[in-house]
Design a protein around this motif. Structure first.
Motif, PDB file in Angstrom:
ATOM      1  N   PRO A 192       1.924  -1.577   4.878  1.00  0.00           N
ATOM      2  CA  PRO A 192       0.888  -0.541   4.999  1.00  0.00           C
ATOM      3  C   PRO A 192       1.351   0.785   4.393  1.00  0.00           C
ATOM      4  O   PRO A 192       2.549   1.002   4.176  1.00  0.00           O
ATOM      5  CB  PRO A 192       0.701  -0.436   6.498  1.00  0.00           C
ATOM      6  N   LYS A 193       0.423   1.625   4.170  1.00  0.00           N
ATOM      7  CA  LYS A 193       0.747   2.974   3.707  1.00  0.00           C
ATOM      8  C   LYS A 193       1.295   3.735   4.900  1.00  0.00           C
ATOM      9  O   LYS A 193       0.802   3.600   6.023  1.00  0.00           O
ATOM     10  CB  LYS A 193      -0.536   3.629   3.188  1.00  0.00           C
ATOM     11  N   THR A 194       2.324   4.485   4.653  1.00  0.00           N
ATOM     12  CA  THR A 194       2.897   5.192   5.796  1.00  0.00           C
ATOM     13  C   THR A 194       3.508   6.510   5.329  1.00  0.00           C
ATOM     14  O   THR A 194       3.950   6.647   4.186  1.00  0.00           O
ATOM     15  CB  THR A 194       3.952   4.345   6.512  1.00  0.00           C
ATOM     16  N   GLU A 195       3.556   7.467   6.277  1.00  0.00           N
ATOM     17  CA  GLU A 195       4.105   8.784   5.954  1.00  0.00           C
ATOM     18  C   GLU A 195       5.619   8.780   6.172  1.00  0.00           C
ATOM     19  O   GLU A 195       6.376   9.352   5.415  1.00  0.00           O
ATOM     20  CB  GLU A 195       3.458   9.871   6.856  1.00  0.00           C
ATOM     21  N   SER A 211      12.128 -14.375  -9.528  1.00  0.00           N
ATOM     22  CA  SER A 211      13.309 -15.087  -9.988  1.00  0.00           C
ATOM     23  C   SER A 211      12.937 -16.567 -10.027  1.00  0.00           C
ATOM     24  O   SER A 211      11.851 -16.938  -9.593  1.00  0.00           O
ATOM     25  CB  SER A 211      14.470 -14.840  -9.020  1.00  0.00           C
ATOM     26  N   PRO A 212      13.823 -17.436 -10.537  1.00  0.00           N
ATOM     27  CA  PRO A 212      13.461 -18.863 -10.610  1.00  0.00           C
ATOM     28  C   PRO A 212      13.065 -19.441  -9.252  1.00  0.00           C
ATOM     29  O   PRO A 212      12.285 -20.372  -9.182  1.00  0.00           O
ATOM     30  CB  PRO A 212      14.740 -19.521 -11.129  1.00  0.00           C
ATOM     31  N   HIS A 213      13.660 -18.873  -8.180  1.00  0.00           N
ATOM     32  CA  HIS A 213      13.397 -19.454  -6.865  1.00  0.00           C
ATOM     33  C   HIS A 213      12.252 -18.790  -6.128  1.00  0.00           C
ATOM     34  O   HIS A 213      11.725 -19.328  -5.179  1.00  0.00           O
ATOM     35  CB  HIS A 213      14.658 -19.395  -5.990  1.00  0.00           C
ATOM     36  N   SER A 214      11.910 -17.605  -6.545  1.00  0.00           N
ATOM     37  CA  SER A 214      10.829 -16.927  -5.823  1.00  0.00           C
ATOM     38  C   SER A 214       9.941 -16.175  -6.812  1.00  0.00           C
ATOM     39  O   SER A 214      10.437 -15.513  -7.725  1.00  0.00           O
ATOM     40  CB  SER A 214      11.407 -15.965  -4.779  1.00  0.00           C
ATOM     41  N   GLN A 215       8.656 -16.379  -6.627  1.00  0.00           N
ATOM     42  CA  GLN A 215       7.703 -15.687  -7.489  1.00  0.00           C
ATOM     43  C   GLN A 215       6.849 -14.764  -6.637  1.00  0.00           C
ATOM     44  O   GLN A 215       6.285 -15.179  -5.626  1.00  0.00           O
ATOM     45  CB  GLN A 215       6.824 -16.712  -8.211  1.00  0.00           C
ATOM     46  N   TYR A 216       6.817 -13.517  -7.068  1.00  0.00           N
ATOM     47  CA  TYR A 216       6.030 -12.534  -6.321  1.00  0.00           C
ATOM     48  C   TYR A 216       4.821 -12.146  -7.162  1.00  0.00           C
ATOM     49  O   TYR A 216       4.895 -11.962  -8.367  1.00  0.00           O
ATOM     50  CB  TYR A 216       6.864 -11.302  -6.009  1.00  0.00           C
ATOM     51  N   LYS A 217       3.719 -12.066  -6.459  1.00  0.00           N
ATOM     52  CA  LYS A 217       2.504 -11.646  -7.160  1.00  0.00           C
ATOM     53  C   LYS A 217       2.090 -10.327  -6.508  1.00  0.00           C
ATOM     54  O   LYS A 217       1.836 -10.290  -5.292  1.00  0.00           O
ATOM     55  CB  LYS A 217       1.423 -12.704  -6.963  1.00  0.00           C
ATOM     56  N   ILE A 218       2.148  -9.283  -7.310  1.00  0.00           N
ATOM     57  CA  ILE A 218       1.843  -7.968  -6.750  1.00  0.00           C
ATOM     58  C   ILE A 218       0.326  -7.734  -6.797  1.00  0.00           C
ATOM     59  O   ILE A 218      -0.284  -7.802  -7.864  1.00  0.00           O
ATOM     60  CB  ILE A 218       2.544  -6.852  -7.547  1.00  0.00           C
ATOM     61  N   LEU A 219      -0.260  -7.535  -5.642  1.00  0.00           N
ATOM     62  CA  LEU A 219      -1.705  -7.286  -5.580  1.00  0.00           C
ATOM     63  C   LEU A 219      -1.953  -5.789  -5.584  1.00  0.00           C
ATOM     64  O   LEU A 219      -1.208  -5.034  -4.951  1.00  0.00           O
ATOM     65  CB  LEU A 219      -2.293  -7.909  -4.319  1.00  0.00           C
ATOM     66  N   ASN A 236       0.816  -1.214   0.000  1.00  0.00           N
ATOM     67  CA  ASN A 236       0.000   0.000   0.000  1.00  0.00           C
ATOM     68  C   ASN A 236       0.849   1.264   0.000  1.00  0.00           C
ATOM     69  O   ASN A 236       0.385   2.333  -0.336  1.00  0.00           O
ATOM     70  CB  ASN A 236      -0.960   0.010   1.191  1.00  0.00           C
ATOM     71  N   SER A 237       2.121   1.119   0.417  1.00  0.00           N
ATOM     72  CA  SER A 237       2.991   2.295   0.441  1.00  0.00           C
ATOM     73  C   SER A 237       3.486   2.628  -0.958  1.00  0.00           C
ATOM     74  O   SER A 237       3.858   3.746  -1.250  1.00  0.00           O
ATOM     75  CB  SER A 237       4.185   2.058   1.361  1.00  0.00           C
ATOM     76  N   GLY A 238       3.524   1.593  -1.792  1.00  0.00           N
ATOM     77  CA  GLY A 238       3.989   1.796  -3.152  1.00  0.00           C
ATOM     78  C   GLY A 238       5.481   2.009  -3.272  1.00  0.00           C
ATOM     79  O   GLY A 238       5.994   2.286  -4.349  1.00  0.00           O
ATOM     80  N   LEU A 239       6.194   1.851  -2.175  1.00  0.00           N
ATOM     81  CA  LEU A 239       7.629   2.143  -2.191  1.00  0.00           C
ATOM     82  C   LEU A 239       8.457   0.960  -2.696  1.00  0.00           C
ATOM     83  O   LEU A 239       9.562   1.122  -3.182  1.00  0.00           O
ATOM     84  CB  LEU A 239       8.101   2.502  -0.779  1.00  0.00           C
ATOM     85  N   PHE A 240       7.922  -0.250  -2.543  1.00  0.00           N
ATOM     86  CA  PHE A 240       8.763  -1.426  -2.757  1.00  0.00           C
ATOM     87  C   PHE A 240       8.424  -2.226  -3.999  1.00  0.00           C
ATOM     88  O   PHE A 240       9.048  -3.230  -4.269  1.00  0.00           O
ATOM     89  CB  PHE A 240       8.663  -2.353  -1.532  1.00  0.00           C
ATOM     90  N   ILE A 241       7.409  -1.722  -4.731  1.00  0.00           N
ATOM     91  CA  ILE A 241       6.894  -2.547  -5.819  1.00  0.00           C
ATOM     92  C   ILE A 241       7.967  -3.003  -6.802  1.00  0.00           C
ATOM     93  O   ILE A 241       8.029  -4.158  -7.193  1.00  0.00           O
ATOM     94  CB  ILE A 241       5.755  -1.814  -6.557  1.00  0.00           C
TER      95      ILE A 241
END
Lengths: 308, 435
Positions: B101-104, B69-77, B58-63
């Motif tokens: 979370p969203k944060t200031e 990668s072959p070993h890890s699959q991330y699904k961005i919601l 929700n913070s949008g900072l890490f997207i």
């Protein structure tokens, strides 16, 4: 007679325990020497000293005129009381190994083993393992291994234990034959009947000391008690019994007879000559049985031990 | 002497022909390599599994950070509430849901970030995720403070001090690693050898007692000769077994690694060292290792390895034989095993802790002179450079003690082999020495 083994005043202590105290024995060549004594008397210690397994604290052992030396090992064949064989080794291999340790060459050992295995009819055991054999069978192998290198002196510690009567007899005959072929035998046992049958000479060890030593016949003569077994046909048994009881020490006796007679074992005082005793008995009735009671080796053994 | 060779031959042949010995000789390498292959296979299975993680940022900072990668699959919601995301995650076959979370303020981030999963997640996965977030957060923080990440990188200086002896010989970490490996392997090998084959000698002595053949034998040969023959015969059998093991293991390892494509060095220190040197290229690393090996006092090492190995083994072997002679059955050996094993274990401890920490410290030095510990400790010290005179003193002490120990063991042996039926006490054994 030539002496093969002379043990002179041998003593051995284990810590404070005195296992042998000034023991001397002389074994004549070609004889069978019986080493007797109760359990724990020191027989095995003496045998081990002769085999150079343990060293005496004092005293000397002379074999065939020379003080005992390591090389004498090959002149001695020893069958210990605590005996066994490698259980997982094959009979033939094992016998060869033990024979080679006694100084025989492999070839020589093989030939002699073949002779003995045929003689005792155990030829087909060659490739068997000891653990597949019975105790008596294993004992036969041990016997063969003991005599294989034709030792001058054979030492058997309880050789007949573990044998059935047939095999015990077989071994006895083999020992006698070895003696006849010139070997000298020392023989330690508790079986008095085999002492009686085989030994020329005995020594009795008790509580670390030698308490009796000599030719079996002479010892028996020494231990004769002037006792006779008699059978007497009389007209009045009761009256004659009373007469005898008054004059002598008498004991009841039983022996097989076809007569209806008085049967006694009578101890005659040493002062009375045997002939006089016989004529006295004939004056009382008809003598049907007259035998001197010869002390058995067993009697001598027990009596001597009790005295000490 | 003829008798001695007869005894050695018999001991050797009976050992080598023994069924369980043969089975152990040929089975052990298979078991060893099998277990190794199994472990390697299992851990490769582990690394083959793919992590599936749903991320609700929700913070949008890490997207941008969550690159599959072959070993890890991330699904961005996206455009979904936390509750909906949780429900959805529960239905899917995934490892978990990461919620940011969203944060200031960046500082508040750590409080709010949560990882939802059915079971508690593995430590390594959480470590990876935390690292990922942390480095991004730090970078953001730096930018906030007006420092460029590139500047930081340029500020960092790598230090790797050169090592050199006073004689001008270069030493290196790689060299220390090799020395450690050699010393450790030698010490451990000796330790194993003593335990396995010492026991074998003991059992062989007990066997002669329980089968009652001993009296027949020692009416033909001196007990000392029998004792020596047993030790040498068993040792030869042991060496035979060891060599077969080494050859079989090497062959099997080669087969297994080439067939299954398992990297035997995976995770071992040598690989880590290699990784550190990756810039130099694999060729360079290999060359470095060769140089280091050449720098080791090879001749000295081999010679001393043989001397200490033989001396140390014989010393302990005669002790084992004495114990075998003193008792009636293997179950009675317990009380006598402690005093044998204690110095041996002590030696290994000193070797693996003190010597590695400080190869030339007082403790290391003292224990490399004491005959009962010197074989292990000195073998571990030698690669680090021990003056020849020290080595010689230690060897002489070791062999002198061995001779003394054979005398001592033969005394116990001579009396003990003819004692049946009773478990002796230490006091009694001490008395036997005087018989």
């Amino acid at each position: 007679m030539e002496k093969l083994l002379v043990v002179n005043n041998v003593s051995k202590n284990y810590g404070s325990y005195n296992a042998l105290n000034n023991v001397s024995i002389t074994v004549e060549k070609g004889s069978i020497f019986g080493l007797l004594g109760p359990n724990g008397a020191g027989k095995t210690t003496l045998i081990r000293i002769i085999n150079q397994i343990t060293m005496p604290d004092s005293g000397t052992v002379i074999l065939d005129g020379e003080p005992l030396q390591p090389r004498h090992i090959q002149y001695i064949g020893y069958l210990p009381e605590e005996r066994g064989l490698y259980k997982t080794m094959k009979v033939g291999e094992q016998a060869l190994y033990l024979a080679q340790l006694k100084g025989l060459s492999k070839q020589e050992a093989k030939e002699r083993l073949k002779y003995w295995f045929d003689r005792l009819q155990i030829g087909d055991w060659w490739d068997k393992k000891i653990q597949e054999l019975s105790k008596g069978m294993a004992q036969k192998i041990q016997f063969v291994v003991t005599v294989l290198h034709k030792p001058k002196l054979l030492i058997f510690d309880e050789p007949f234990s573990g044998f059935d009567p047939i095999n015990a007899n077989l071994i006895k005959d083999e020992i006698l034959k070895l003696r006849d072929d010139g070997a000298t035998v020392i023989f330690s046992t508790h079986r008095m009947e085999s002492v009686e049958e085989m030994c020329d000479h005995i020594a009795l060890i008790h509580k670390s000391n030698k308490i009796l030593d000599g030719k079996l016949v002479e010892i028996k003569r020494q231990y004769r008690s002037n006792t006779f077994e008699i059978g007497l046909k009389t007209t009045n048994h009761a009256a004659i019994s009373d007469v005898l009881r008054d004059k002598f020490e008498i004991f009841p006796a039983t022996f097989k007879s076809i007569h209806d007679e008085l049967q006694y074992r009578i101890k005659v005082p040493d002062s009375v000559a045997t002939n006089d005793f016989v004529s006295y008995l004939t004056s009382l009735g008809q003598l049907t049985h007259f035998v001197e009671v010869i002390p058995s080796a067993s009697d001598i053994f027990i009596e001597t031990i009790k005295k000490n | 002497m003829n008798h001695l060779s007869l005894i050695i031959k018999r001991e050797y042949l009976t050992k080598v022909r023994n069924k369980s010995f043969v089975i152990m000789t040929f089975l052990s390498p298979f078991i060893f390599v099998g277990i190794f292959a199994l472990v390697a296979y299992l851990s490769s299975l582990n690394s083959d599994t793919i992590r599936r993680i749903s991320v609700l940022d929700n913070s949008g900072l890490f997207i941008e950070e969550f690159n599959s990668s072959p070993h890890s699959q991330y699904k961005i919601l996206q455009n979904i509430t936390l509750d909906e995301a949780k429900k959805q995650a529960e239905k899917e076959d995934i490892n978990g849901l990461l919620y940011i979370p969203k944060t200031e303020r960046l500082e508040d981030l750590s409080k709010g970030i949560t990882f939802y999963s059915e079971d508690s997640p593995s430590l390594s996965m959480m470590g990876d995720i935390n690292n990922l977030l942390e480095s991004k957060a730090n970078a953001l923080k730096l930018r906030e403070a007006g420092i460029d990440a590139e500047t930081i990188k340029n500020l960092h200086i790598n230090i790797d001090a050169n090592q050199e002896t006073f004689q001008g010989k270069e030493t290196s970490k790689l060299g220390s690693g090799l020395k450690l490996a050699f010393g450790g392997a030698a010490g451990y090998l000796l330790f194993m050898f003593i335990i396995i084959y010492g026991n074998m000698i003991m059992r062989s002595v007990i066997e002669e007692k329980t089968s009652r053949i001993i009296e027949v034998i020692i009416s033909s040969v001196k007990p000392r000769l029998l004792l020596l023959g047993k030790i040498f015969g068993t040792t030869l059998a042991g060496i035979t077994q060891f060599l077969i093991w080494v050859v079989l293991i090497v062959v099997l390892m080669t087969v297994v690694t080439s067939v299954f494509g398992i990297d035997p060095a995976a995770g071992s220190p040598s690989q880590q060292i290699m990784e550190n040197k990756v810039e130099g290229g694999a060729q360079q690393v290999l060359q470095d290792i060769m140089v280091e090996i050449n720098n080791l006092p090879i001749l000295n090492l081999i010679l001393m390895f043989i001397l200490f190995f033989v001396g140390g083994y014989l010393l302990y072997a005669s002790l084992y034989a004495a114990v075998g002679a003193a008792v009636d059955s293997e179950t009675d050996t317990q009380q006598f095993m402690m005093p044998i094993l204690m110095p041996l274990i002590l030696a290994v401890y000193v070797g693996f802790f003190t010597v590695i920490d400080n190869p030339h410290g007082t403790v290391s030095q003292v224990f490399s002179y004491i005959p009962f510990t010197s074989p292990v400790v000195m073998l571990m010290r030698i690669p680090f450079g021990v003056p020849l005179w020290q080595q010689l003193i230690s060897v002489v002490l070791l062999f002198a003690t061995f001779i003394g120990m054979v005398w001592f063991a033969a005394k116990i042996y001579r009396v003990g082999i003819l004692m049946y039926g009773k478990k002796p006490t230490y006091k009694e054994i001490f008395k036997w020495l005087k018989y």
